[in-house]
Motif scaffolding. Sequence first.
Motif, PDB file in Angstrom:
ATOM      1  N   UNK A  37       0.681  -1.195  -0.075  1.00 24.52           N
ATOM      2  CA  UNK A  37       0.054   0.252  -0.194  1.00 24.52           C
ATOM      3  C   UNK A  37       0.877   1.266  -0.176  1.00 24.52           C
ATOM      4  N   UNK A  38       1.882   1.190   0.866  1.00 27.27           N
ATOM      5  CA  UNK A  38       2.878   2.387   0.751  1.00 27.27           C
ATOM      6  C   UNK A  38       3.491   2.644  -0.718  1.00 27.27           C
ATOM      7  N   UNK A  39       3.785   1.510  -1.472  1.00 27.19           N
ATOM      8  CA  UNK A  39       4.199   1.781  -2.773  1.00 27.19           C
ATOM      9  C   UNK A  39       3.093   2.275  -3.630  1.00 27.19           C
ATOM     10  N   UNK A  40       1.899   1.683  -3.429  1.00 27.42           N
ATOM     11  CA  UNK A  40       0.886   2.304  -4.055  1.00 27.42           C
ATOM     12  C   UNK A  40       0.568   3.591  -3.991  1.00 27.42           C
ATOM     13  N   UNK A  41       0.912   4.101  -2.741  1.00 27.68           N
ATOM     14  CA  UNK A  41       0.609   5.385  -2.335  1.00 27.68           C
ATOM     15  C   UNK A  41       1.348   6.567  -3.138  1.00 27.68           C
ATOM     16  N   UNK A  45       0.965  10.493  -4.692  1.00 29.16           N
ATOM     17  CA  UNK A  45       1.833  11.375  -4.319  1.00 29.16           C
ATOM     18  C   UNK A  45       2.171  12.092  -5.777  1.00 29.16           C
ATOM     19  N   UNK A  46       2.583  11.172  -6.676  1.00 30.85           N
ATOM     20  CA  UNK A  46       3.303  11.735  -7.845  1.00 30.85           C
ATOM     21  C   UNK A  46       2.237  11.945  -8.895  1.00 30.85           C
ATOM     22  N   UNK A  65       9.625  12.716 -11.028  1.00 35.72           N
ATOM     23  CA  UNK A  65       8.427  12.131 -10.727  1.00 35.72           C
ATOM     24  C   UNK A  65       7.849  11.073 -11.405  1.00 35.72           C
ATOM     25  N   UNK A  66       8.164  11.462 -12.879  1.00 39.05           N
ATOM     26  CA  UNK A  66       7.440  10.511 -13.942  1.00 39.05           C
ATOM     27  C   UNK A  66       8.428   9.104 -13.937  1.00 39.05           C
ATOM     28  N   UNK A  67       9.585   9.214 -13.567  1.00 41.97           N
ATOM     29  CA  UNK A  67      10.394   8.194 -13.677  1.00 41.97           C
ATOM     30  C   UNK A  67      10.047   7.131 -12.398  1.00 41.97           C
ATOM     31  N   UNK A  68       9.923   7.840 -11.401  1.00 41.27           N
ATOM     32  CA  UNK A  68       9.777   7.146 -10.104  1.00 41.27           C
ATOM     33  C   UNK A  68       8.230   6.395 -10.276  1.00 41.27           C
ATOM     34  N   UNK A  69       7.401   7.165 -10.922  1.00 41.44           N
ATOM     35  CA  UNK A  69       6.063   6.712 -11.096  1.00 41.44           C
ATOM     36  C   UNK A  69       6.417   5.488 -11.977  1.00 41.44           C
ATOM     37  N   UNK A  73       5.339   1.281 -10.841  1.00 41.38           N
ATOM     38  CA  UNK A  73       4.344   0.683 -11.575  1.00 41.38           C
ATOM     39  C   UNK A  73       4.985  -0.431 -11.957  1.00 41.38           C
ATOM     40  N   UNK A  74       6.111  -0.567 -12.765  1.00 42.99           N
ATOM     41  CA  UNK A  74       6.898  -1.906 -13.322  1.00 42.99           C
ATOM     42  C   UNK A  74       7.251  -2.802 -11.747  1.00 42.99           C
ATOM     43  N   UNK A  75       7.683  -2.229 -10.827  1.00 43.23           N
ATOM     44  CA  UNK A  75       7.890  -3.161  -9.567  1.00 43.23           C
ATOM     45  C   UNK A  75       6.424  -3.674  -9.190  1.00 43.23           C
ATOM     46  N   UNK A  76       5.302  -3.016  -9.092  1.00 43.15           N
ATOM     47  CA  UNK A  76       4.258  -3.605  -8.402  1.00 43.15           C
ATOM     48  C   UNK A  76       3.773  -4.621  -9.701  1.00 43.15           C
TER      49      UNK A  76
END
Length: 316
Positions: A37-41, A45-46, A65-69, A73-76
């Motif tokens: 859920x923290x990852x999804x948050x 945020x972004x 921000x776009x890169x982290x997003x 997404x790829x990780x999840x």
Amino acid sequence: MVGKRSAWALRAGELRVPRPGAAVAPRVRCPGGIISVECAEIFKLLDGERKPESEVAQGSEEVGKAMVRELVHSFLMDLCCSLKHGITFCDPSLGTSGNRGGNVVLLHFLLGLRTAAEDQVVADLLVNILKVCPDLLDRYFKETRYSFVPRVTSAWMGNVRLLKKICEAQPDISKSCKTSEFIPLPGLLSVAMVTTVPAVRNIIMLSKGLNLPSTVVKHSILSLVSMVLRRALRNTEHRLSEATWPRSQMYTLPAAQEFVQLCREAVSEVLPDMNNLVAVWQSLLKQKREPTDGPAEPKEGDVSTVKTRGDRDRSC
């Protein structure tokens, strides 16, 4: 964590990974509900309105921000959608066996994705998880905060679009119709109905939508009914196909015909009154053919018009 899925045992958020030469397989703590859920948050945020590339290039912060997003997404996607090295597993009975266990961690994570109706990236993640784990479909629709009760609002239209994406991602022909194991016909029907008619598409929802005065809502309801009928037809045709039942060593042609009859009866129980259904369909065809002098009725997807009408209804 790479290895055969059958070699793992998922217990309370832990993976028991076999190691050659070791007396006891070590336990590896996998991401639980809180971490997921923290990852999804991060999506929340972004999240923001997509800007043109020229504007994004001007600010390194936006690029970051776009890169982290994208990385999150790829990780999840790997964590939640991979049967090989993720935390997913699929119940062959699709949750119809009565076992309330299932993948509770993943279910809680899905319920925490509250921006799926507005955020395309979150919606993509949710749709793919339910595509891999259709056994979570019924429980997700029953416990989600999204309301699918027909209303003339932009929020309801967004929820229906999400519902359509989820349903369209499911296979047209249920996996139960392709199983190599013998399943009694009632159980076979229950499994097939999970992806053919999700729990949220019931006679109350469909009937209420057809009785609302909004053309937009009626079009959406008819689209859902069409999807149910089309998928039910594909399943029955597959079961009666001469190329299918002779290869089956568990089901004879009479058994296949009985399954088809049971499927038709089950689908008819969730559909609204056929006379009302046909009347609404003919009325919409008539409106389409006859030009009107007044303002045009909004089409499906015209959120701004729907939102204005919904806001006006609430103020009355």
